[in-house]
Design a protein around this motif. Structure first.
Motif, mmCIF file in Angstrom:
data_model
loop_
_atom_site.group_PDB
_atom_site.id
_atom_site.type_symbol
_atom_site.label_atom_id
_atom_site.label_comp_id
_atom_site.label_asym_id
_atom_site.label_seq_id
_atom_site.Cartn_x
_atom_site.Cartn_y
_atom_site.Cartn_z
ATOM 1 N N VAL A 29 37.446 -18.613 21.179
ATOM 2 C CA VAL A 29 38.654 -19.116 20.636
ATOM 3 C C VAL A 29 38.476 -19.530 19.161
ATOM 4 C CG1 VAL A 29 40.183 -21.126 20.743
ATOM 5 C CG2 VAL A 29 39.305 -20.159 22.927
ATOM 6 N N LEU A 30 37.529 -20.078 18.838
ATOM 7 C CA LEU A 30 37.212 -20.488 17.362
ATOM 8 C C LEU A 30 37.005 -19.248 16.618
ATOM 9 C CD1 LEU A 30 34.364 -23.147 17.229
ATOM 10 C CD2 LEU A 30 36.694 -23.131 16.355
ATOM 11 N N SER A 31 36.297 -18.052 16.847
ATOM 12 C CA SER A 31 36.256 -16.766 15.968
ATOM 13 C C SER A 31 37.483 -15.915 16.149
ATOM 14 C CB SER A 31 35.146 -16.129 16.393
ATOM 15 O OG SER A 31 35.182 -15.463 17.831
ATOM 16 N N GLY A 32 38.235 -16.137 17.113
ATOM 17 C CA GLY A 32 39.528 -15.188 17.275
ATOM 18 C C GLY A 32 40.734 -15.804 16.945
ATOM 19 N N GLY A 33 40.896 -17.134 16.957
ATOM 20 C CA GLY A 33 41.985 -17.784 16.896
ATOM 21 C C GLY A 33 42.442 -18.494 15.579
ATOM 22 N N ILE A 34 41.885 -18.468 14.637
ATOM 23 C CA ILE A 34 42.072 -19.134 13.320
ATOM 24 C C ILE A 34 42.277 -18.022 12.000
ATOM 25 C CG2 ILE A 34 41.264 -20.701 11.578
ATOM 26 C CD1 ILE A 34 39.516 -22.222 13.735
ATOM 27 N N ASP A 35 41.186 -17.193 11.962
ATOM 28 C CA ASP A 35 41.530 -16.252 10.856
ATOM 29 C C ASP A 35 42.726 -15.453 11.134
ATOM 30 O OD1 ASP A 35 39.565 -17.178 8.880
ATOM 31 O OD2 ASP A 35 38.592 -15.161 8.792
ATOM 32 N N THR A 36 42.666 -14.910 12.437
ATOM 33 C CA THR A 36 43.619 -13.821 12.766
ATOM 34 C C THR A 36 45.178 -14.460 12.496
ATOM 35 O OG1 THR A 36 43.431 -14.921 14.947
ATOM 36 C CG2 THR A 36 42.267 -12.688 14.212
ATOM 37 N N THR A 37 45.495 -15.441 12.811
ATOM 38 C CA THR A 37 46.950 -16.375 12.898
ATOM 39 C C THR A 37 47.189 -16.531 11.209
ATOM 40 O OG1 THR A 37 46.704 -17.245 15.046
ATOM 41 C CG2 THR A 37 48.339 -18.095 13.425
ATOM 42 N N GLN A 38 46.039 -17.122 10.476
ATOM 43 C CA GLN A 38 45.934 -17.166 9.217
ATOM 44 C C GLN A 38 46.538 -15.752 8.499
ATOM 45 O OE1 GLN A 38 42.669 -18.589 6.907
ATOM 46 N NE2 GLN A 38 43.317 -16.941 5.104
ATOM 47 N N ALA A 39 46.034 -14.734 8.792
ATOM 48 C CA ALA A 39 46.319 -13.390 8.137
ATOM 49 C C ALA A 39 47.685 -13.091 8.576
ATOM 50 C CB ALA A 39 45.280 -12.338 8.575
ATOM 51 N N GLN A 40 47.909 -13.014 9.770
ATOM 52 C CA GLN A 40 49.358 -12.453 10.393
ATOM 53 C C GLN A 40 50.183 -13.415 9.653
ATOM 54 O OE1 GLN A 40 49.263 -9.586 12.869
ATOM 55 N NE2 GLN A 40 50.755 -9.443 11.160
ATOM 56 N N LEU A 41 50.367 -14.581 9.457
ATOM 57 C CA LEU A 41 51.298 -15.512 8.986
ATOM 58 C C LEU A 41 51.607 -15.204 7.638
ATOM 59 C CD1 LEU A 41 53.290 -17.835 9.252
ATOM 60 C CD2 LEU A 41 51.470 -19.375 8.891
ATOM 61 N N ALA A 42 50.387 -14.972 6.759
ATOM 62 C CA ALA A 42 50.348 -14.691 5.232
ATOM 63 C C ALA A 42 51.144 -13.321 5.270
ATOM 64 C CB ALA A 42 49.142 -14.788 4.708
ATOM 65 N N HIS A 43 50.703 -12.501 5.948
ATOM 66 C CA HIS A 43 51.437 -11.079 5.867
ATOM 67 C C HIS A 43 52.859 -11.314 6.114
ATOM 68 C CE1 HIS A 43 48.560 -8.219 4.774
ATOM 69 N NE2 HIS A 43 47.739 -8.599 5.642
ATOM 70 N N ALA A 44 53.375 -12.237 7.242
ATOM 71 C CA ALA A 44 54.831 -12.274 7.253
ATOM 72 C C ALA A 44 55.416 -12.841 6.308
ATOM 73 C CB ALA A 44 54.601 -13.320 8.592
ATOM 74 N N LEU A 45 55.096 -13.875 5.650
ATOM 75 C CA LEU A 45 55.865 -14.278 4.535
ATOM 76 C C LEU A 45 55.789 -13.177 3.316
ATOM 77 C CD1 LEU A 45 57.019 -17.143 4.025
ATOM 78 C CD2 LEU A 45 55.847 -16.867 6.236
ATOM 79 N N ARG A 46 54.617 -12.549 3.240
ATOM 80 C CA ARG A 46 54.690 -11.373 2.184
ATOM 81 C C ARG A 46 55.786 -10.483 2.740
ATOM 82 N NH1 ARG A 46 52.944 -6.290 2.131
ATOM 83 N NH2 ARG A 46 51.825 -6.463 4.162
ATOM 84 N N LEU A 47 55.677 -10.029 3.924
ATOM 85 C CA LEU A 47 56.958 -9.112 4.216
ATOM 86 C C LEU A 47 58.134 -9.562 3.891
ATOM 87 C CD1 LEU A 47 55.054 -7.592 7.385
ATOM 88 C CD2 LEU A 47 55.544 -6.427 5.411
ATOM 89 N N PHE A 48 58.479 -10.853 4.190
ATOM 90 C CA PHE A 48 59.630 -11.505 4.132
ATOM 91 C C PHE A 48 60.200 -11.624 2.466
ATOM 92 C CE2 PHE A 48 59.534 -12.869 8.711
ATOM 93 C CZ PHE A 48 60.756 -12.171 9.178
#
Length: 399
Positions: free
Chosen positions: A237-256
């Motif tokens: 959960v620690l290794s897979g649940g932080i960096d991944t969401t950080q990256a996807q949210l940042a890409h979301a705002l970039r795309l928008f």
């Protein structure tokens, strides 16, 4: 039948120094025009959805975490123990048992329980007077760290440490980091093991509503998780649940920011948040490649893949495989679920939590950031491992 080694295939080198985040979509599209399969440096690259789903769902394939670790000389120590015990690397009855025991803790309903906390964290991070920010540092990085701290029942003040550990332990999936940063990755694994042991000891004495308590109480017909299984699942959960969401949210705002009409549409209709999340996941998957190893001989489309063959399923191409697949449109009707979280028995355990975090973030931010725009070029990370955003400067007008 033709053995895959006998094919003349186009080459796609996902570790090439000149392959930049800005160029990789175009280069992948060019290679995909030549067929459904390409040659990569450590694997074959699968470039269409049907073949990708076949390899992800096949019982004759498995995640090659141990094999990749051995290539880089990792055969003992905490990092090896984590890789060896990682649920991603489990197969057959052992994998089914773990998924059965922990599944109730990762349902959509379980994820929804944390939505009020997510909203609280977003409100805490938001500066109502601001009309610009570096979004990764201001929101995308601390938000999932705080959420995972709450989900685990860890002190919220520990969120920065959790992010640091997640960032390094996650690099076990990045071949460039394994080549250059192995001592730091191993040290992070040491530190996080000790931290999780302490957390579990505290939680055993006083169960609560958090994930640790759910794992400690997990039971099916008298079967329970062992101590080692609890530790390793928390590490997952620690290794897979932080960096991944950080990256996807940042890409979301970039795309928008690059598609302002889509952002305005979301601000007018917050009910589109779920569709917006799915479109972001489809259009810019932060795990562009998911590896599988053939544990026995596999045949597909007249091609034989001998046991031991590694394939990299390209979610980026699979997700865009439609007449309008290259368009970013949150109101479009799409066929099928994106392969960003994988498919089959190893479909990402944390997908529901990640979707909830992204939905809450987009619902919160869209009405508060009208006229969203880039304030300079984004600084993007490499596509090996987690494809993230290092820096994202944004501007908007006051609502």
């Amino acid at each position: 039948m033709t053995i895959v080694t006998e094919l003349e295939l186009p080459v796609f080198d996902y570790s090439a120094p000149d392959l930049t985040p800005e160029s990789y979509h175009g280069r992948l599209a060019e290679v995909a025009e030549q067929g459904w399969l390409a040659q990569g440096p450590l694997s074959y690259v699968v470039l269409d959805r049907e073949a990708g789903e076949f390899f992800l769902r096949s019982r004759a394939t498995a995640f090659p975490g141990r094999e990749i670790a051995e290539i880089f000389g990792i055969a003992s120590g905490p990092l090896w123990e984590h890789i060896d015990a990682n649920i991603l690397n489990q197969t057959g009855d052992r994998h089914r048992r773990l998924r059965r025991l922990v599944g109730p803790a990762f349902t959509p309903r379980a994820a929804d329980w944390w939505r009020p906390s997510m909203r609280e964290f977003l409100d805490r991070l938001w500066d109502p007077a601001a009309t610009s920010c570096e979004f990764v540092g201001a929101v995308a990085r601390p938000y999932p760290s705080l959420t995972i701290a709450a989900v685990l029942g860890a002190p919220l003040d520990d969120a920065p440490k959790l992010h640091e550990w997640s960032n390094w332990v996650q690099r076990q999936f990045d071949i460039r980091s394994l080549s250059n940063d192995l001592p730091r990755i191993e040290r992070a694994a040491d530190e996080v093991y000790e931290y999780v042991e302490t957390l579990l000891d505290k939680r055993r004495a006083a169960l609560s509503d958090d994930l640790l308590s759910a794992l400690l109480a997990a039971e099916d017909d008298g079967d329970r998780l062992s101590h080692a299984e609890c530790v390793n699942l928390v590490l997952n959960v620690l290794s897979g649940g932080i960096d991944t969401t950080q990256a996807q949210l940042a890409h979301a705002l970039r795309l928008f920011a690059e598609h302002p009409a889509q952002w305005a549409l979301l601000a007018r209709d917050p009910g589109l948040a779920g569709c917006a999340v799915e479109e972001v996941l489809r259009y810019e998957p932060i795990t562009p490649f998911t590896a599988r190893i053939c544990v026995e001989q596999v045949e597909h489309r007249g091609v034989v893949f001998p046991a031991g063959t590694i394939v990299a399923i390209c979610a980026e191409r699979a997700n865009r495989e439609s007449p309008t697949g290259e368009d970013f449109d949150i109101s479009a009707e799409r066929d099928g679920r994106p392969l960003t979280f994988g498919a089959g028995s190893h479909y990402c355990l944390g997908a529901n939590l990640a979707r909830a975090e992204l939905e809450e973030a987009l619902t919160f931010l869209a009405p508060r950031m009208p006229d969203l725009a880039l304030d300079g070029p984004p600084e993007l990370a490499g596509i090996e491992g987690i494809y993230g955003v290092e820096s994202l400067s944004l501007t908007w007008t006051s609502p």
